[in-house]
Design a protein around this motif. Sequence first.
Motif, PDB file in Angstrom:
ATOM      1  N   MET A   1      -0.398   5.147  -2.018  1.00  0.00           N
ATOM      2  CA  MET A   1       0.275   3.883  -1.821  1.00  0.00           C
ATOM      3  C   MET A   1       1.042   3.918  -0.497  1.00  0.00           C
ATOM      4  O   MET A   1       1.777   4.862  -0.216  1.00  0.00           O
ATOM      5  N   SER A   2       0.857   2.877   0.322  1.00  0.00           N
ATOM      6  CA  SER A   2       1.535   2.868   1.615  1.00  0.00           C
ATOM      7  C   SER A   2       2.974   2.390   1.474  1.00  0.00           C
ATOM      8  O   SER A   2       3.299   1.610   0.589  1.00  0.00           O
ATOM      9  N   LYS A   3       3.790   2.891   2.356  1.00  0.00           N
ATOM     10  CA  LYS A   3       5.210   2.534   2.340  1.00  0.00           C
ATOM     11  C   LYS A   3       5.412   1.193   3.054  1.00  0.00           C
ATOM     12  O   LYS A   3       4.713   0.878   4.007  1.00  0.00           O
ATOM     13  N   THR A   4       6.394   0.455   2.606  1.00  0.00           N
ATOM     14  CA  THR A   4       6.769  -0.801   3.244  1.00  0.00           C
ATOM     15  C   THR A   4       7.387  -0.502   4.603  1.00  0.00           C
ATOM     16  O   THR A   4       8.295   0.315   4.712  1.00  0.00           O
ATOM     17  N   LYS A   5       6.887  -1.186   5.641  1.00  0.00           N
ATOM     18  CA  LYS A   5       7.451  -1.019   6.981  1.00  0.00           C
ATOM     19  C   LYS A   5       8.659  -1.939   7.141  1.00  0.00           C
ATOM     20  O   LYS A   5       8.578  -3.141   6.905  1.00  0.00           O
TER      21      LYS A   5
ATOM     22  N   MET B   1      11.366   7.992   1.783  1.00  0.00           N
ATOM     23  CA  MET B   1      10.227   8.210   0.891  1.00  0.00           C
ATOM     24  C   MET B   1       9.629   6.867   0.447  1.00  0.00           C
ATOM     25  O   MET B   1       8.447   6.787   0.147  1.00  0.00           O
ATOM     26  N   ALA B   2      10.441   5.847   0.421  1.00  0.00           N
ATOM     27  CA  ALA B   2       9.989   4.522  -0.022  1.00  0.00           C
ATOM     28  C   ALA B   2       9.648   3.603   1.146  1.00  0.00           C
ATOM     29  O   ALA B   2       8.832   2.694   0.988  1.00  0.00           O
ATOM     30  N   TYR B   3      10.274   3.814   2.300  1.00  0.00           N
ATOM     31  CA  TYR B   3      10.109   2.905   3.427  1.00  0.00           C
ATOM     32  C   TYR B   3       9.703   3.648   4.684  1.00  0.00           C
ATOM     33  O   TYR B   3      10.173   4.753   4.949  1.00  0.00           O
ATOM     34  N   ASN B   4       8.851   3.019   5.463  1.00  0.00           N
ATOM     35  CA  ASN B   4       8.537   3.479   6.807  1.00  0.00           C
ATOM     36  C   ASN B   4       9.498   2.732   7.721  1.00  0.00           C
ATOM     37  O   ASN B   4       9.300   1.551   7.993  1.00  0.00           O
TER      38      ASN B   4
ATOM     39  N   ALA C   1       6.787  -5.403   7.394  1.00  0.00           N
ATOM     40  CA  ALA C   1       6.860  -6.365   6.283  1.00  0.00           C
ATOM     41  C   ALA C   1       8.246  -6.983   6.212  1.00  0.00           C
ATOM     42  O   ALA C   1       8.411  -8.110   5.745  1.00  0.00           O
ATOM     43  N   VAL C   2       9.253  -6.225   6.664  1.00  0.00           N
ATOM     44  CA  VAL C   2      10.648  -6.674   6.645  1.00  0.00           C
ATOM     45  C   VAL C   2      11.262  -6.376   8.005  1.00  0.00           C
ATOM     46  O   VAL C   2      11.067  -5.291   8.555  1.00  0.00           O
ATOM     47  N   VAL C   3      12.000  -7.338   8.522  1.00  0.00           N
ATOM     48  CA  VAL C   3      12.734  -7.158   9.770  1.00  0.00           C
ATOM     49  C   VAL C   3      14.211  -7.378   9.458  1.00  0.00           C
ATOM     50  O   VAL C   3      14.576  -8.381   8.841  1.00  0.00           O
ATOM     51  N   ILE C   4      15.054  -6.429   9.855  1.00  0.00           N
ATOM     52  CA  ILE C   4      16.494  -6.561   9.677  1.00  0.00           C
ATOM     53  C   ILE C   4      17.108  -6.659  11.071  1.00  0.00           C
ATOM     54  O   ILE C   4      17.118  -5.681  11.817  1.00  0.00           O
TER      55      ILE C   4
END
Length: 164
Positions: free
Chosen positions: A1-5, A26-29, A55-58
């Motif tokens: 499973m790929s990590k969320t970027k 471990m959960a996020y790239n 996938a997410v920009v902060i």
Amino acid sequence: MSKTKVWIIGAKGRLGSTISDALDRMAYNVLTSDMDVDITDMDSVTAFMDMSHPAVVINCAGYNTHNWLEEDMVKAFRVNAIGARNVASASRKVGAKLIHMSTDDVFDGQGNEPLNEFDTATPDTIFGKSKLAGENFVREFCSRHIIIRSSWIFGEGSPYLETI
């Protein structure tokens, strides 16, 4: 499973570095940038976004040194408004969710009643006005967004505790 970027913009700042440190690798790239991706330059933002497809920009970037800000209105609006617009537009293009950090300085501080997100923003400083312009661009250009209006940011190197 790929990590969320997750792309953290302004990752060397107080807030950006704290968020970066807190995210579980471990959960996020976690992708980070600071001055190396110039958010005031649409081509720079687009190039990074096209290369990385987060996938997410902060967006923790901001020109917020209050004593300089009032004297450098152009830079404040370039970073806080145009930069936010560029990030929002590029986020929409790749379908990323955008978390945009703003400020309670979009309100003028007058009155005795608590405020909420539905109250009309009436900034009275260049900082507040430039951040409100950025919020408006985020709303206009990226439907998948969250705007967080924070007041004091404290952490490593913060004068907050000494100030109060």
